[in-house]
Write an enzyme that holds these catalytic residues in place. Structure first.
Site, PDB file in Angstrom:
ATOM      1  N   GLU A 359       0.834  -1.201   0.000  1.00 37.63           N
ATOM      2  CA  GLU A 359       0.000   0.000   0.000  1.00 37.63           C
ATOM      3  C   GLU A 359       0.869   1.252   0.000  1.00 37.63           C
ATOM      4  O   GLU A 359       0.473   2.292  -0.529  1.00 37.63           O
ATOM      5  CB  GLU A 359      -0.940  -0.005   1.214  1.00 37.63           C
ATOM      6  CG  GLU A 359      -2.108   0.963   1.086  1.00 37.63           C
ATOM      7  CD  GLU A 359      -3.165   0.755   2.154  1.00 37.63           C
ATOM      8  OE1 GLU A 359      -4.216   0.165   1.849  1.00 37.63           O
ATOM      9  OE2 GLU A 359      -2.935   1.175   3.311  1.00 37.63           O
ATOM     10  N   HIS A 390       6.615 -27.214   2.574  1.00 39.08           N
ATOM     11  CA  HIS A 390       5.830 -28.288   1.960  1.00 39.08           C
ATOM     12  C   HIS A 390       4.761 -27.725   1.027  1.00 39.08           C
ATOM     13  O   HIS A 390       3.783 -28.410   0.719  1.00 39.08           O
ATOM     14  CB  HIS A 390       5.201 -29.154   3.053  1.00 39.08           C
ATOM     15  CG  HIS A 390       6.219 -29.875   3.879  1.00 39.08           C
ATOM     16  ND1 HIS A 390       6.687 -31.131   3.576  1.00 39.08           N
ATOM     17  CD2 HIS A 390       6.903 -29.488   4.989  1.00 39.08           C
ATOM     18  CE1 HIS A 390       7.590 -31.505   4.467  1.00 39.08           C
ATOM     19  NE2 HIS A 390       7.744 -30.518   5.335  1.00 39.08           N
ATOM     20  N   LYS A 518     -13.362   1.999  -3.389  1.00 38.66           N
ATOM     21  CA  LYS A 518     -14.450   2.375  -2.479  1.00 38.66           C
ATOM     22  C   LYS A 518     -15.533   3.156  -3.222  1.00 38.66           C
ATOM     23  O   LYS A 518     -16.731   2.920  -3.034  1.00 38.66           O
ATOM     24  CB  LYS A 518     -13.901   3.230  -1.327  1.00 38.66           C
ATOM     25  CG  LYS A 518     -12.983   2.496  -0.361  1.00 38.66           C
ATOM     26  CD  LYS A 518     -12.492   3.469   0.704  1.00 38.66           C
ATOM     27  CE  LYS A 518     -11.517   2.822   1.662  1.00 38.66           C
ATOM     28  NZ  LYS A 518     -11.016   3.787   2.676  1.00 38.66           N
TER      29      LYS A 518
END
EC number: 5.3.1.9
Length: 554
Positions: A359, A390, A518
């Site tokens: 960000e 793994h 937004k």
């Protein structure tokens, strides 16, 4: 002229060209050979400060590389940039604000002026306010509507109001105070609220609504859901103030919600969300680990601030990590960076660093609005050590991409079981060693011969067992995860991100890309619920809206 007013084109600097030339000279550099040739390589490329030990010897560097990178830091004016940030200049140029998260961990008696006002008394006033609240809750003096003491605290927030506090409270679980459990509610997905509400009782739960604007969609929706749940469980409007407090700069909205003004903790516009765990946003941390430990967290970060400001660049931990990132991202083509904590309690550090780094430095224009001339922030990813071995470590070892990695590991476990921690530490070291050494064709063939395979079988299988090696990594070792060391660790990465933003000439403290999503989200929502019948701007979005409306029930 301040760096944030007239950002440079870093690619035009002499130091950048020198690094380009050096990169060509390093084309055939082998870490394996470098270690064999120089017994002092480890001591030359290690550093200890603030309770952290950094081994950066397993990198594609020589002492000349380090010198050239330090020259770059000097040419971009890093010393002045650090001073500009620490002293409260408007380093967030697009919003005309300082970035003063470092002020939140400065000791009593320090002075720091913002617009002619010393902000330090207000910082410590809020810290005292936090201390008082934490004491009342831990002592059982803050009681719910049935006069029972608070047993559960739910932090309602998202982004920086969630990731940092969650990281710290979980990383320091061994320091947790008895009697109060802390929970986090971030996602607007109703399933998260459903699962959380099944674990708590309204009469003994305190909700912290953390939103600077008190209008963050996800946070406000979850706060409203918590309010409705509280009332449905038997709570009353008159007693709501016992169960809801806020961290916000919008007092009017918080009061309208039902929160008393004395229970609203302030936020300042000079602290960004992803840098805010040191502020009242860290209230759930203080409730989880106690006030003395919270102050130790601040103190640890402050020690890193001091190191960052005073250590020469050649011995400056945040500066070195930042410059190594620039080296790989801009000269070796690395597009991502792995964070690999070998500690169960640090399992959320990658999520916090994703926001902190991506960000902050996910930008394509410089501070003055002109396009950058080179790549900027990498993709940050990773996860808990042995589990990753793994899963995705295979890509690190034999994939086609160069992916630098940071290994983070403590020497002492809080929960020793037999020899588990020795194996954990051994796995951490062996992974960084394997990335560096790799396995040659000759070594692969020799192994297969020892197993008795025929030459035909060896010729067929050996190429698959070759591991290129020469993959870079840093290893950060702490004696034990403590509030003080964790504070230093988080501050280390904050400063690393800032240094890289200075090199690239970008603003690490705004996030306009987040704002666009937004804004568009409101229009999509209105079309989903039928309050806006106009078509979306593109056929894909409109098609997905229609698909939802044709099938959604409830």
């Amino acid at each position: 002229m301040a760096y944030y007013r007239t950002p440079h084109d870093v690619t035009a600097l002499p130091a950048w060209q020198a690094l380009k030339d050096h990169r060509q000279a390093m084309q055939d550099f082998s870490m394996r050979e470098a270690f064999n040739a120089d017994p002092q390589r480890f001591s030359q490329f290690t550093l200890s400060s603030c309770g952290l030990f950094l081994d950066y010897s397993k990198n594609l560097i020589t002492s000349e590389t380090r010198d050239l990178l330090v020259n770059l830091a000097k040419e971009v004016g890093l010393s002045d940039a650090i001073k500009s940030m620490i002293t409260g200049e408007l380093v967030n140029a697009s919003e005309g604000r300082p970035a003063l998260h470092t002020a939140l961990r400065r000791p009593v008696g320090d002075k720091l002026s913002v617009n002619g006002v010393n902000v330090m008394p207000e910082v410590h006033k809020v810290l005292n306010q936090i201390t008082e609240l934490v004491g009342r809750i831990h002592d059982g003096l803050w009681r719910g509507y049935t006069e029972k003491p608070i047993t559960d605290v739910v932090n309602i927030g998202i982004g920086g109001s969630f990731l940092g506090p969650e990281l710290v409270s979980e990383a320091l679980l061994s320091y947790a105070q008895k009697g109060v459990r802390c929970h986090y509610l971030a996602n607007i997905d109703g399933s998260e609220f459903h699962e959380l509400s099944a674990k708590i009782r309204a009469e003994t739960t305190l909700f912290i609504v953390s939103s600077k604007s008190f209008n963050t969609l996800e946070t406000l929706k979850n706060a409203q859901a918590a309010r409705a749940w509280y009332l449905a469980q038997g709570g009353s409007e008159a007693e709501l103030h016992r169960h809801f407090i806020a961290v916000s700069s919008n007092n009017a909205a918080a009061v309208a919600f039902g929160i008393r003004e004395e229970n609203i903790f302030p936020m300042w516009d000079w602290v960004g969300g992803r840098y805010s765990l040191w502020s009242a946003i860290g209230l759930p941390i203080a409730l989880a680990i106690g006030m003395s430990n919270f102050k130790e967290l601040l103190s640890g970060a402050y020690t890193m601030d001091q190191h960052f400001q005073s250590a020469p660049f050649e011995q400056n931990m945040p500066v070195l990590l930042a410059l190594l990132g620039v080296w790989y991202g801009n000269f070796w083509g690395a597009q991502s960076h792995a964070i690999l904590p070998y500690d169960h309690y640090l399992r959320n550090i990658t999520k916090h660093l994703q926001q902190l780094d991506m960000e902050s430095n996910g930008k394509s224009v410089r501070q003055d609005g002109t396009p950058v001339a080179t790549d900027t922030g990498p993709v940050i990813w990773g996860g808990v050590g042995c589990n990753g071995q793994h899963a995705y470590h295979q890509l690190l070892h034999q994939g086609t991409q160069l992916i630098p990695a940071d290994f983070i590991v403590p020497i002492v476990s809080f929960n020793p079981v037999a020899d588990h921690h020795q194996w954990l530490y051994a796995n951490c070291l062996s992974q960084s060693q394997a990335l560096m050494l790799g396995k040659t064709r000759a070594e692969a063939e020799s192994e297969l011969r020892e197993k008795g395979l025929s030459e035909a079988e060896i010729a067929k299988l050996a190429p698959h067992k070759v591991i290129p090696g020469n993959r870079p990594s840093n290893t950060l070792v702490v004696e034990r995860i403590s509030p003080r060391r964790l504070g230093a660790l988080v501050a280390l990465y904050e400063h690393k991100v800032f240094v890289q933003s200075v090199v690239w000439g970008i603003n690490a403290f705004d996030q306009w890309g987040v704002e666009l999503g937004k804004e568009l989200g409101k229009g999509v929502y209105n079309r989903l619920v039928g309050s806006d019948e106009t078509l979306a701007d593109d056929a894909s979005t409109q098609g997905l809206i229609n698909y939802f409306r044709g099938r959604h029930r409830g």
